[in-house]
Design an enzyme around this catalytic site. Structure first.
Site, PDB file in Angstrom:
ATOM      1  N   GLU A 271       0.885  -1.179   0.000  1.00  0.00           N
ATOM      2  CA  GLU A 271       0.000   0.000   0.000  1.00  0.00           C
ATOM      3  C   GLU A 271       0.911   1.214   0.000  1.00  0.00           C
ATOM      4  OE1 GLU A 271      -3.690  -2.106   0.214  1.00  0.00           O
ATOM      5  OE2 GLU A 271      -2.997  -0.149  -0.450  1.00  0.00           O
ATOM      6  N   CYS A 305      -2.351   8.931   2.714  1.00  0.00           N
ATOM      7  CA  CYS A 305      -2.047   8.550   1.336  1.00  0.00           C
ATOM      8  C   CYS A 305      -3.235   8.770   0.407  1.00  0.00           C
ATOM      9  CB  CYS A 305      -1.678   7.071   1.297  1.00  0.00           C
ATOM     10  SG  CYS A 305      -2.966   6.078   2.032  1.00  0.00           S
TER      11      CYS A 305
HETATM   12  N1  LIG Z   1      -1.052   3.425   0.608  1.00  0.00           N
HETATM   13  C1  LIG Z   1      -1.178   3.533   1.933  1.00  0.00           C
HETATM   14  O1  LIG Z   1      -2.071   2.931   2.574  1.00  0.00           O
HETATM   15  C2  LIG Z   1      -0.196   4.400   2.687  1.00  0.00           C
HETATM   16  C3  LIG Z   1      -0.401   4.603   4.051  1.00  0.00           C
HETATM   17  C4  LIG Z   1       0.501   5.414   4.751  1.00  0.00           C
HETATM   18  C5  LIG Z   1       1.589   6.010   4.111  1.00  0.00           C
HETATM   19  N2  LIG Z   1       1.750   5.781   2.788  1.00  0.00           N
HETATM   20  C6  LIG Z   1       2.845   6.450   2.089  1.00  0.00           C
HETATM   21  O2  LIG Z   1       4.067   6.436   2.882  1.00  0.00           O
HETATM   22  C7  LIG Z   1       4.754   7.686   2.748  1.00  0.00           C
HETATM   23  C8  LIG Z   1       4.955   8.345   4.077  1.00  0.00           C
HETATM   24  O3  LIG Z   1       4.945   7.411   5.088  1.00  0.00           O
HETATM   25  P1  LIG Z   1       6.334   6.936   5.761  1.00  0.00           P
HETATM   26  O4  LIG Z   1       7.284   8.083   5.830  1.00  0.00           O
HETATM   27  O5  LIG Z   1       6.055   6.211   7.006  1.00  0.00           O
HETATM   28  O6  LIG Z   1       6.871   5.888   4.703  1.00  0.00           O
HETATM   29  P2  LIG Z   1       8.239   5.074   4.773  1.00  0.00           P
HETATM   30  O7  LIG Z   1       8.176   4.229   3.590  1.00  0.00           O
HETATM   31  O8  LIG Z   1       9.422   5.938   4.979  1.00  0.00           O
HETATM   32  O9  LIG Z   1       8.148   4.145   6.104  1.00  0.00           O
HETATM   33  C9  LIG Z   1       7.131   3.203   6.229  1.00  0.00           C
HETATM   34  C10 LIG Z   1       7.640   2.082   7.125  1.00  0.00           C
HETATM   35  O10 LIG Z   1       8.718   1.442   6.466  1.00  0.00           O
HETATM   36  C11 LIG Z   1       9.869   1.397   7.319  1.00  0.00           C
HETATM   37  N3  LIG Z   1      11.047   1.443   6.463  1.00  0.00           N
HETATM   38  C12 LIG Z   1      11.680   2.509   5.978  1.00  0.00           C
HETATM   39  N4  LIG Z   1      12.716   2.130   5.186  1.00  0.00           N
HETATM   40  C13 LIG Z   1      12.719   0.757   5.211  1.00  0.00           C
HETATM   41  C14 LIG Z   1      13.521  -0.261   4.604  1.00  0.00           C
HETATM   42  N5  LIG Z   1      14.541   0.055   3.823  1.00  0.00           N
HETATM   43  N6  LIG Z   1      13.224  -1.566   4.850  1.00  0.00           N
HETATM   44  C15 LIG Z   1      12.193  -1.892   5.658  1.00  0.00           C
HETATM   45  N7  LIG Z   1      11.380  -0.984   6.250  1.00  0.00           N
HETATM   46  C16 LIG Z   1      11.659   0.324   6.022  1.00  0.00           C
HETATM   47  C17 LIG Z   1       9.701   2.578   8.228  1.00  0.00           C
HETATM   48  O11 LIG Z   1      10.466   2.397   9.396  1.00  0.00           O
HETATM   49  C18 LIG Z   1       8.204   2.535   8.478  1.00  0.00           C
HETATM   50  O12 LIG Z   1       7.917   1.567   9.462  1.00  0.00           O
HETATM   51  C19 LIG Z   1       3.905   8.492   1.819  1.00  0.00           C
HETATM   52  O13 LIG Z   1       4.347   8.298   0.489  1.00  0.00           O
HETATM   53  C20 LIG Z   1       2.510   7.897   1.962  1.00  0.00           C
HETATM   54  O14 LIG Z   1       1.669   8.082   0.853  1.00  0.00           O
HETATM   55  C21 LIG Z   1       0.898   4.996   2.061  1.00  0.00           C
HETATM   56  O1  LIG Z   2      -2.541   6.906   4.742  1.00  0.00           O
HETATM   57  C1  LIG Z   2      -2.951   5.855   4.425  1.00  0.00           C
HETATM   58  C2  LIG Z   2      -4.125   5.195   5.056  1.00  0.00           C
HETATM   59  O2  LIG Z   2      -4.317   3.950   4.435  1.00  0.00           O
HETATM   60  C3  LIG Z   2      -5.290   6.092   4.930  1.00  0.00           C
HETATM   61  S1  LIG Z   2      -6.776   5.426   5.528  1.00  0.00           S
HETATM   62  O3  LIG Z   2      -6.717   5.493   6.992  1.00  0.00           O
HETATM   63  O4  LIG Z   2      -6.876   4.007   5.119  1.00  0.00           O
HETATM   64  O5  LIG Z   2      -7.822   6.249   4.943  1.00  0.00           O
END
Ligand SMILES: NC(=O)c1ccc[n+]([C@@H]2O[C@H](COP(=O)([O-])OP(=O)(O)OC[C@H]3O[C@@H](n4cnc5c(N)ncnc54)[C@H](O)[C@@H]3O)[C@@H](O)[C@H]2O)c1
Ligand SMILES: O=C[C@H](O)CS(=O)(=O)O
Length: 504
Positions: A271, A305
């Site tokens: 995701e 997101c």
């Molecule tokens: N599609 C979704 O449901 C969703 C939900 C939340 C956030 N996001 C996306 O994530 C981004 C921001 O969130 P974020 O800063 O937490 O993302 P991130 O990818 O930096 O971190 C997410 C998780 O991955 C871990 N992580 C980081 N680097 C890693 C690696 N090399 N190997 C394993 N794990 C690692 C982090 O510690 C954290 O637990 C935005 O782009 C947002 O859109 C998407």
């Molecule tokens: O940021 C990502 C989450 O999946 C959003 S939501 O809580 O599912 O709407």
């Protein structure tokens, strides 16, 4: 003129953290035991609003991840053989514990991720709904029987894939865990959760509440500082015991994990990031359009997101919509998430706030009262900014092409027919969510079906729910979470059994 915050951080003394009994200070849950960081230090957890330290969590690495996988593996056979109905009862017990401690969980979440308390309460409800949803769905994951042949009986059964690695982000520190762990546990899997370094305390509190419901080793939590996250991820990806990996986070990290899982051909759920188009048609109810825009854009200060990120407003209604939207933005109250009436809290940390500020051009529309409040509150607070975008330019500004993940409203007018706006909206590598506000629902339906996203809200700004499949297309990821038969299938294998030569 946008002022730039000086790169300082106020390290206050330990905040008046609610001494909730939900967190075992400096320990994490592995194999049913609360273990400290024997070989490593703990890492601090900061209140994004004040920079105060609100807690700590063990800084685990590769070795502890291996131990957690062993614990999950040891618990797997017994858990997968537990009847789906009994697993359901245990998940329901976990759900009830979460709901019972809603206020403590919400306050803890606000302390470590900064979201306004009302939103944190909503997230506890949302996160708990996934545990309830999968408690109900687990017993219904049945197979099929084909009795059409006289000499054989063929059937399918649905079996747990095995141990699952779950890596989650900071923006929904409770909901992103339960959306995965609820499905995996209901399917009969055991899990190793790696929460984000910004929000380990909510994950540990969830684990504490699961203790009474789940057997030791069913749910393990490996906490790690940012520098150790890759090491934890590499072990989870490389382990042949881990048969499924589910990740929620940035597209960049998602791609890295995707590659790392190839060696063991895991079931994979990603995701990832989005950049949601928000389309306002010429026949839209503009009050409704503003209501949907505000709900989507400013949820958790734009750090979700599925936040609306590229506003495409028909030329005929652009000025009226912009005027109404600005009036609604002006009503936002910036402040600490624990303070009453706050509707716009801090971003998760100064790195995130600096990145968002870098996306805001100097000519953006920012209310003085918001700019002054943000300056007074500190470097993680960003004033909401509306940026007019001219799509006729060769290169739109960075805030148009990038996922903002902050309170930034890039607003572009479009002319021409629906085909034109669909082409603009689809002009992006990601495809998670989209939104359309229109009077004619047939027209909106036609547009929604042609938008290259996994989800679309029509006249609706908040679309996430446990009952529907959540996920994206293109570079927003693969797989779905929640929904009827979608989320739980990420943790099930369908086995076909053929009983031959029966000669009934
Ligand atoms: N599609 C979704 O449901 C969703 C939900 C939340 C956030 N996001 C996306 O994530 C981004 C921001 O969130 P974020 O800063 O937490 O993302 P991130 O990818 O930096 O971190 C997410 C998780 O991955 C871990 N992580 C980081 N680097 C890693 C690696 N090399 N190997 C394993 N794990 C690692 C982090 O510690 C954290 O637990 C935005 O782009 C947002 O859109 C998407
Ligand atoms: O940021 C990502 C989450 O999946 C959003 S939501 O809580 O599912 O709407």
């Amino acid at each position: 003129m946008m002022r730039r915050f000086v790169r300082t951080r106020r390290f206050g003394t330990r905040a008046d953290v609610d001494e909730t009994v939900l967190v075992v200070p400096g320990k994490t849950l592995i194999g049913g035991e609360w273990v400290g960081a024997q070989k490593r230090a703990v890492f601090p957890v900061f209140d994004p609003a004040t920079g105060d330290v609100v807690g700590s969590a063990p800084d685990m690495g590769a070795a502890e991840t291996e131990i957690a996988i062993d614990a999950a593996s040891s618990a797997l056979e017994s858990w997968r053989r537990t009847s789906p109905r009994d697993r359901s009862r245990r998940l329901r017990q976990w759900h009830d514990s979460i709901v019972e401690r809603r206020e403590e969980l919400a306050r803890l979440m606000t302390l470590e991720c900064g979201k306004p308390l009302a939103e944190a309460r909503g997230e506890v409800d949302y996160g708990a709904s996934f545990v309830e949803w999968f408690a109900e769905e687990g017993p219904r994951c049945v197979g099929s029987v084909d009795a059409s042949c006289s000499d054989r009986r063929m059937l399918t059964t649905r079996q747990a894939v095995g141990c699952a690695g779950l890596i989650t982000p900071w923006n929904f520190p409770l909901g992103m865990i339960t959306r995965k762990a609820g499905a995996a546990l209901a399917a009969g899997c055991t899990v190793v959760v790696k929460p984000a370094e910004d929000t380990p305390l909510t994950a540990l509190a969830l684990a504490k509440l699961a203790e009474g419901a789940l057997p030791p080793g069913a749910l393990n939590v490996v906490t790690a500082a940012r520098a150790n996250a890759p090491a934890v991820g590499e072990v989870l990806c490389a382990s042949p015991v881990v048969r499924a990996l589910s990740f929620t986070g940035s597209t960049e990290v998602g791609k890295r994990l995707y590659a790392q899982c190839a060696g063991t051909v895991k079931k994979l759920g990603l995701e990832l990031g989005g950049n949601a188009p928000f389309v306002v048609l010429d026949d839209a109810d503009l009050d409704l359009a503003v209501e949907c825009a505000m709900a989507s854009k400013f949820r958790y200060s734009g750090q979700t997101c599925v936040c609306a990120d590229r506003f495409l407003v028909h030329d005929a209604v652009f000025d009226d919509f912009e005027d109404r939207l600005l009036r609604a933005i002006r009503k936002l109250e910036i402040g600490r998430g624990l303070d009453d009436g706050v509707t716009l809290g801090p971003l998760i940390n100064q790195r995130a706030a600096d990145r968002v500020r870098s996306l805001i051009p100097d000519d953006a529309a920012v209310f003085d009262k918001h700019a002054a409040a943000a300056r007074a509150l500190g470097p993680t607070f960003v004033a909401p900014a509306l940026v007019r975008v001219d799509l006729d330019l060769d290169h739109p500004p960075p805030c148009w092409d990038n996922e903002n993940f902050g309170p930034v409203v890039p607003l572009a007018r479009f002319r021409g027919d629906d085909d034109a706006v669909i082409e603009i909206a689809n002009r992006h590598a990601t495809g998670l969510a989209a939104y359309v506000v229109a009077g004619d629902l047939r027209r909106a339906w036609r547009i929604a079906e042609r938008l290259e996203t996994g989800m679309c809200g029509v006249n609706q700004g908040i679309i996430s729910t446990a009952t529907m499949p959540f996920g994206g297309v293109k570079e927003s990821g693969i797989g779905r979470e929640g929904g009827i038969g979608f989320g739980i299938s990420e943790y099930l294998e369908d086995k076909y059994l053929c009983f031959g030569n029966l000669h009934f």
